[in-house]
Design a protein around this motif. Structure first.
Motif, PDB file in Angstrom:
ATOM      1  N   MET A   1      -1.847  -9.682  -2.685  1.00 23.11           N
ATOM      2  CA  MET A   1      -2.461 -10.044  -1.537  1.00 23.11           C
ATOM      3  C   MET A   1      -1.531 -10.241  -0.353  1.00 23.11           C
ATOM      4  O   MET A   1      -0.279 -10.836  -0.657  1.00 23.11           O
ATOM      5  CB  MET A   1      -3.360 -11.297  -1.411  1.00 23.11           C
ATOM      6  CG  MET A   1      -4.215 -11.811  -0.399  1.00 23.11           C
ATOM      7  SD  MET A   1      -5.162 -13.083  -0.635  1.00 23.11           S
ATOM      8  CE  MET A   1      -6.629 -12.674  -1.886  1.00 23.11           C
TER       9      MET A   1
ATOM     10  N   ARG B   1     -13.386 -10.532   6.714  1.00 24.76           N
ATOM     11  CA  ARG B   1     -13.568  -9.275   6.637  1.00 24.76           C
ATOM     12  C   ARG B   1     -12.340  -8.235   6.302  1.00 24.76           C
ATOM     13  O   ARG B   1     -12.272  -7.489   5.436  1.00 24.76           O
ATOM     14  CB  ARG B   1     -14.264  -8.389   8.056  1.00 24.76           C
ATOM     15  CG  ARG B   1     -15.632  -8.994   8.145  1.00 24.76           C
ATOM     16  CD  ARG B   1     -16.351  -8.505   9.293  1.00 24.76           C
ATOM     17  NE  ARG B   1     -17.764  -8.843   9.237  1.00 24.76           N
ATOM     18  CZ  ARG B   1     -18.261  -9.636  10.606  1.00 24.76           C
ATOM     19  NH1 ARG B   1     -17.433  -9.840  11.545  1.00 24.76           N
ATOM     20  NH2 ARG B   1     -19.387 -10.118  10.400  1.00 24.76           N
TER      21      ARG B   1
ATOM     22  N   THR C   1      -9.892  -9.693   4.820  1.00 23.15           N
ATOM     23  CA  THR C   1      -9.525 -10.060   3.534  1.00 23.15           C
ATOM     24  C   THR C   1     -10.079  -9.112   2.566  1.00 23.15           C
ATOM     25  O   THR C   1      -9.480  -8.531   1.579  1.00 23.15           O
ATOM     26  CB  THR C   1      -9.864 -11.421   3.102  1.00 23.15           C
ATOM     27  OG1 THR C   1      -9.005 -12.212   4.127  1.00 23.15           O
ATOM     28  CG2 THR C   1      -9.344 -11.989   1.821  1.00 23.15           C
ATOM     29  N   TYR C   2     -11.392  -9.041   2.537  1.00 25.46           N
ATOM     30  CA  TYR C   2     -12.247  -8.380   1.500  1.00 25.46           C
ATOM     31  C   TYR C   2     -11.765  -6.647   1.708  1.00 25.46           C
ATOM     32  O   TYR C   2     -11.773  -6.178   0.577  1.00 25.46           O
ATOM     33  CB  TYR C   2     -13.665  -8.656   1.574  1.00 25.46           C
ATOM     34  CG  TYR C   2     -14.916  -8.154   2.675  1.00 25.46           C
ATOM     35  CD1 TYR C   2     -15.418  -9.194   3.098  1.00 25.46           C
ATOM     36  CD2 TYR C   2     -14.692  -6.791   2.951  1.00 25.46           C
ATOM     37  CE1 TYR C   2     -16.200  -8.596   4.377  1.00 25.46           C
ATOM     38  CE2 TYR C   2     -15.649  -6.417   4.166  1.00 25.46           C
ATOM     39  CZ  TYR C   2     -16.292  -7.512   4.715  1.00 25.46           C
ATOM     40  OH  TYR C   2     -17.530  -7.059   5.604  1.00 25.46           O
TER      41      TYR C   2
ATOM     42  N   LEU D   1      -8.373  -6.891  -0.089  1.00 30.78           N
ATOM     43  CA  LEU D   1      -8.569  -6.795  -1.450  1.00 30.78           C
ATOM     44  C   LEU D   1      -8.982  -5.801  -2.172  1.00 30.78           C
ATOM     45  O   LEU D   1      -8.412  -5.436  -3.353  1.00 30.78           O
ATOM     46  CB  LEU D   1      -9.488  -7.909  -1.709  1.00 30.78           C
ATOM     47  CG  LEU D   1      -9.000  -9.592  -1.627  1.00 30.78           C
ATOM     48  CD1 LEU D   1      -9.915 -10.785  -1.703  1.00 30.78           C
ATOM     49  CD2 LEU D   1      -7.819  -9.850  -2.643  1.00 30.78           C
ATOM     50  N   LEU D   2     -10.106  -5.197  -1.603  1.00 35.46           N
ATOM     51  CA  LEU D   2     -11.012  -4.044  -2.314  1.00 35.46           C
ATOM     52  C   LEU D   2      -9.609  -2.807  -2.245  1.00 35.46           C
ATOM     53  O   LEU D   2      -9.440  -2.195  -3.439  1.00 35.46           O
ATOM     54  CB  LEU D   2     -11.897  -3.700  -1.491  1.00 35.46           C
ATOM     55  CG  LEU D   2     -12.925  -3.992  -2.027  1.00 35.46           C
ATOM     56  CD1 LEU D   2     -14.091  -3.624  -1.111  1.00 35.46           C
ATOM     57  CD2 LEU D   2     -13.340  -3.689  -3.479  1.00 35.46           C
TER      58      LEU D   2
ATOM     59  N   LYS E   1      -7.031  -3.582  -4.825  1.00 40.89           N
ATOM     60  CA  LYS E   1      -7.624  -3.702  -6.389  1.00 40.89           C
ATOM     61  C   LYS E   1      -7.794  -2.084  -6.674  1.00 40.89           C
ATOM     62  O   LYS E   1      -7.385  -1.597  -7.936  1.00 40.89           O
ATOM     63  CB  LYS E   1      -8.960  -4.124  -6.321  1.00 40.89           C
ATOM     64  CG  LYS E   1      -9.324  -4.747  -7.764  1.00 40.89           C
ATOM     65  CD  LYS E   1     -10.357  -6.061  -7.488  1.00 40.89           C
ATOM     66  CE  LYS E   1     -10.827  -6.257  -8.918  1.00 40.89           C
ATOM     67  NZ  LYS E   1     -11.984  -6.977  -8.778  1.00 40.89           N
ATOM     68  N   ALA E   2      -8.333  -1.326  -5.697  1.00 39.78           N
ATOM     69  CA  ALA E   2      -8.616   0.056  -6.104  1.00 39.78           C
ATOM     70  C   ALA E   2      -7.275   0.857  -6.240  1.00 39.78           C
ATOM     71  O   ALA E   2      -7.290   1.897  -7.001  1.00 39.78           O
ATOM     72  CB  ALA E   2      -9.814   0.628  -5.069  1.00 39.78           C
TER      73      ALA E   2
END
Lengths: 527, 446
Positions: A1, A45, A47-48, A51-52, A55-56
């Protein structure tokens, strides 16, 4: 992150502005599609989105060098699957019901040179922290190499598996004691060699620990080691410490019981001088018996210096109410430790008569609080225990009128013990039952004895409505003979009035014992 | 399918039930035991005046017992089934008594009713029903929206003041907003808030990333719900489900969704208690299709689970999948056969890198996806200090999930017979929750 983003979230947007300059073009585009948004919404917003994306797009980490789980070659054969299944079930029992069964089961594995299949080992490994030391040691012998490879994950196995001399040289006091105790069990000559090499350089308290361990499991082969220690380390010195004197006492006590030792020779050769033929009338009648003439005054043998120097015996404080003089007290010490055969030989009497001689002899009886007391009777009780003299124990138990010999019951065979309990109606007496030799063996009680204990327990609980003593219940669950199963079923079917007590019987005895007996019957197949 | 002892033990609610059930698995304990081709039953003396009556459906694994135990299955049910597994010959083939017949018939009727077509109703009645349904849906939508307004403000306040204040917040701070979400019929958000309150705020700084992750996911869900109308139908269903709308297995069974027939291997089972509801998660892998599936069962104090799936068993069955963005949750429509043996091996991912690519594809479909069933072909378990990792044949590693019990890992190590082994697990929070391994073409539950 993203660290900046996290930092802002932690401190709060009220204190720290949003790090918009760090956001990628794509993230900024998404934020722009929400024109009226406040810094908090923008942060969440962003952050997500990030994060996605993280992760992806995550990439796998590369591993360093590892010792992995590799296949291991086994030397011994695996036990039949059915036996493994029984072992797993035994491991799942509560400790009170488990350990005796486990001992029996492990004996079967050892007898057949079988090991547990790795896939069935976990049940056993999980309970190791609760196992007594002997079972722990046996466990190691019946584990597969694969199972042994995961032993480092079990705290208490580390000591057993890493039997390495470094533990002796560099370990803590506890490590060193554990190491030595294992070595004594596994490799006696090496243990003795270790004592010979390093004993003198050990601190006094650790010397005591070592000696206690050796003396507890004394073998004839240990004699020279102990004699050497007695001569070099605990020989009498004028300014010796109390602990040194007590350790000399400990050593001589053990060596006195060994008729090949130098200490025994010293004591016996001197003591034999004080036996003289018994009275002239008896001699005239053809008797060749002797009697002990204990001097009232000090002489070359019966004196403080000799006793303290050679045996570590107490020379000042003794019970003057019990002993008329200090010579009687020292004699008590000799009776405690010398093999009883010595007295028989000197007196020219059989064992029973020797006991009669010492315990009915007026010279050795005192009146205390209105009671006549044979001063050497307790010494013979101690002697039977110390020298593990079964014959002496049997005679003492046979002629015991005051229930003083219970601590000797463990010296009797199982049959003799059961006979004793039967004669004295001690079935539910914890104080008598706790001395049974069955506690040290893998044997069960006989069928008759088991059935009687079951009946007595049932009567006690269901009819007399008293709780079965806890230890008796524990032993019943462990040592009950599998052939007593019919009696167990019979008692369970009996009609009674107290539902509560029947329920207690069912929960405390019937159900757990049924399981134990079923397992025992299954194990019988492999015996 | 006749279950083995090991499989029956998997059904037990806890270790105590295994022990107690084991003690009941002896013929002498039972007054009567008998069996028909679909059910086994028996009577056993208990503490009540009359013996307990116990029956087990051996075709669709379910239990019934008249004992007062709150455990399911109870010790008698487990004991009877264990006895059947050990000594089937002891069960006399008899006609089912009334109480057994009544129970098993009711069960079969219930199972069949779920596959029967709905009753035909008049157009007026249908219109009325539809109106009522629409009103209830609108009301709920409004209720959720009002709840989300509060949650939105709560989250913003949190971010404005900074997350560093979270560790010092009392439990009430979280409970209050969670309860508000339950009242607003948005239980999914209540679960997110509870997770936030249950983070380990003491042990390390790990909570910082975890807390922001949870909060960001919640905010994404709020945004998604606000834009629900522009989403595809499957995504709408997924978002609503995540917010708190239930997916109805009954409606799915009544729908005309195409079923997927396959040999479904039960990879594993997990039980979690949330608000006095026990959620049973059963993960499946289709041996032919390569699809994964999850079947959820919910148990409460008053309602036991309908069916338990035994890990390691292969169900020759047809599954219906909910039409969600990432089609994962399913219900079993029909089951033709259960077997313990694998007729073929499932489809595996070849490496950890391939597994991460697989997850990326799922995240595109459904950004909240977390529990992803995976089958990896060649990995080995490696202890690293007090934790475990898996390493694949290319040398890439993945951590074992911290909630994995040490015994699970040790059990894995004890089953190793080749250097690398195929494993099944759940990819959760960037780590693997192992469920089972494949040894000699057999699936072994860990």
């Amino acid at each position: 992150m993203n660290a900046e983003l996290l930092h802002t979230a932690m401190l709060g947007t009220a204190r720290r502005p949003l790090p918009l300059h760090l956001f990628s073009e794509e993230v900024l585009q998404i934020l722009a599609s929400f024109p009226d948004s406040d810094p908090e919404s923008q942060l969440l917003r962003a952050t997500y989105c990030m994060l996605l994306r993280d992760k992806a797009g995550a990439e796998a980490s590369k591993a360093g060098p590892h010792q992995g789980s590799r296949p291991v070659e086994e030397v011994l054969d695996f036990a039949p699957e059915h036996l493994d299944a029984l072992l797993v079930r035994i491991c799942q029992l509560p400790a009170a019901e488990r350990n005796h069964l486990l001992r029996t089961c492990m004996t079967i594995y050892l007898g057949s040179n079988w090991i547990i299949a790795p896939k069935n080992s976990l049940a056993l490994l999980k309970i190791t922290e609760d196992l007594p030391r002997d079972l722990l040691a046996t466990t190691l012998q019946i584990l597969s190499e694969r199972a042994k490879s995961i032993l480092p994950f079990f705290k208490n196995y580390k000591q057993l598996t890493t039997l390495h001399v470094d533990q002796w040289h560099f370990g803590t006091i506890q490590d060193r004691k554990a190491f030595f105790e294992q070595l004594l069990l596994k490799d006696r000559p090496s243990a003795r060699a270790l004592v010979d090499q390093t004993f003198l350089s050990e601190p006094l308290s650790f010397q005591r620990s070592i000696l206690e361990m050796v003396i507890r499991n004394y073998l004839d082969a240990d004699r020279s080691t102990l004699e050497q220690i007695l001569k070099t380390r605990f020989a009498y010195r004028t300014n010796e410490k109390a602990i040194e004197k007590s350790l000399r006492y400990l050593l001589t006590a053990r060596l006195l019981s060994d008729n090949q030792s130098e200490v025994y020779q010293l004591a016996s050769s001197n003591l034999s001088k004080y036996f003289v033929p018994s009275g002239s009338v008896w001699q005239l009648l053809g008797s060749k018996t002797n009697k002990l003439l204990l001097p009232d005054a000090f002489d070359d043998f019966w004196n403080k210096d000799f006793m303290e120097r050679n045996f570590g015996f107490e020379t000042e404080q003794y019970d003057i109410a019990l002993y008329k003089n200090i010579q009687q007290f020292w004699l008590a010490e000799f009776i405690r430790f010398l093999p009883v055969d010595f007295w028989c030989t000197q007196l020219q009497l059989k064992l029973l008569d020797t006991l009669v001689y010492f315990n009915r002899n007026e010279a050795f009886i005192v009146k205390l609080e209105g009671k006549m007391i044979a001063i050497y009777y307790p010494c013979f009780l101690e002697n039977a225990n110390f020298t593990k003299n079964r014959e002496l124990a049997k005679i003492l138990i046979e002629h015991d009128k005051k229930n003083e010999t219970a601590p000797l019951l463990h010296l009797l065979s199982t049959i003799e013990f059961e006979e004793y309990i039967h004669q004295h109606e001690q079935y539910l007496n914890e104080d008598a039952m706790k001395y049974g030799s069955y506690l040290q063996s893998t044997n069960d009680w006989s069928q008759k004895f088991s059935e009687t204990i079951l009946q007595k327990s049932y009567t006690w609980l269901v009819q007399e409505r008293r709780l079965i003593p806890g230890k008796i219940l524990g032993w019943l669950l462990q040592y009950c003979n599998p052939k007593a199963e019919k009696m167990l079923e019979y008692l369970y079917q009996l009609e009674t009035q107290s539902v509560y007590h029947v329920e207690l019987w069912k929960n405390q005895v019937y159900q757990p014992l049924s399981t134990v007996l079923e397992l025992k019957n299954n194990l019988e197949y492999y015996k | 399918m006749k279950l083995t002892e090991a499989e029956i033990i998997q059904l037990a609610p806890d270790a105590a039930a295994v022990k107690a059930g084991g003690a009941m698995a002896r013929k002498e304990k039972w007054i009567t035991i008998a069996a028909s081709d679909r059910v086994i039953w028996g009577e056993i003396k208990g503490s009540a005046a009359l013996p307990y009556q116990t029956a087990v459906d051996i075709q669709n694994t379910s239990f019934k017992c008249s004992c007062p135990s709150r455990k399911f299955p109870c010790l008698h049910g487990l004991g009877l089934l264990l006895l059947f597994a050990k000594e089937e010959a002891q069960f006399l083939p008899l006609t089912e008594p009334d109480w057994v017949e009544a129970w098993i018939s009711k069960r079969i009727a219930k199972l069949q009713s779920s596959t029967e077509p709905p009753k035909v109703q008049s157009p007026e009645a249908l219109e009325k029903l539809e109106k009522g349904r629409q009103k209830r849906a609108d009301d709920r939508f409004d209720l959720v929206e009002s709840g989300l307004l509060e949650l939105d403000q709560w989250l913003k306040d949190l971010i404005r003041a900074g997350l560093l204040q979270l560790p010092s917040r009392p439990p009430k701070y979280f409970e209050k907003i969670a309860a508000r979400m339950v009242d607003a019929k948005a239980a999914g958000f209540a679960n997110f808030v509870r997770k936030l309150s249950q983070l380990d705020y003491v042990g390390s700084d790990q909570w910082k990333e975890e807390a922001l992750d949870i909060i960001a996911k919640m905010y994404l869900l709020i945004d998604a719900f606000r834009n629900l109308s522009v989403q595809s139908e499957p995504m709408q269903l997924s978002i609503k489900n995540l917010v708190g709308w239930n997916l109805s297995p009954k409606e799915l069974l009544e729908s005309d969704v195409a079923s997927i027939d396959d040999q479904w291997l039960v990879l594993g089972h997990e039980k979690e208690e949330i608000d006095e509801i026990v959620v049973h998660r059963h993960w499946f892998s289709g041996l032919e299709s390569g699809r994964s599936a999850i079947i959820l069962e919910f148990a409460t104090r008053f309602n036991t689970v309908q069916q338990l799936f035994v890990p390691g068993t292969v169900y020759h069955a047809s599954f219906l999948f909910f039409n969600t963005a990432w089609q994962q949750r399913a219900v079993m429509k029909t089951c033709l056969q259960e077997t313990a043996a694998l007729s073929k091996m499932p489809q595996f991912l070849e490496s950890i890198e391939e597994m991460l690519d697989f997850r990326a594809q799922i995240l595109v479909l459904f950004p909240w996806a977390n529990d992803i069933p995976v089958l990896l072909r060649n990995v080995r378990l490696v202890p690293t200090g007090d934790v475990f990792e898996i390493v694949d044949i290319d040398g890439y590693l993945l951590k074992i999930h911290p909630n994995t019990s040490r015994n699970t890992c040790l059990n894995w190590l004890l089953h190793v017979d080749t250097e690398y082994q195929p494993v099944a697990g759940i990819l959760r929070d960037n780590s693997l929750l192992p469920l089972g391994i494949f040894v000699h073409n057999q699936y072994v539950i860990l």
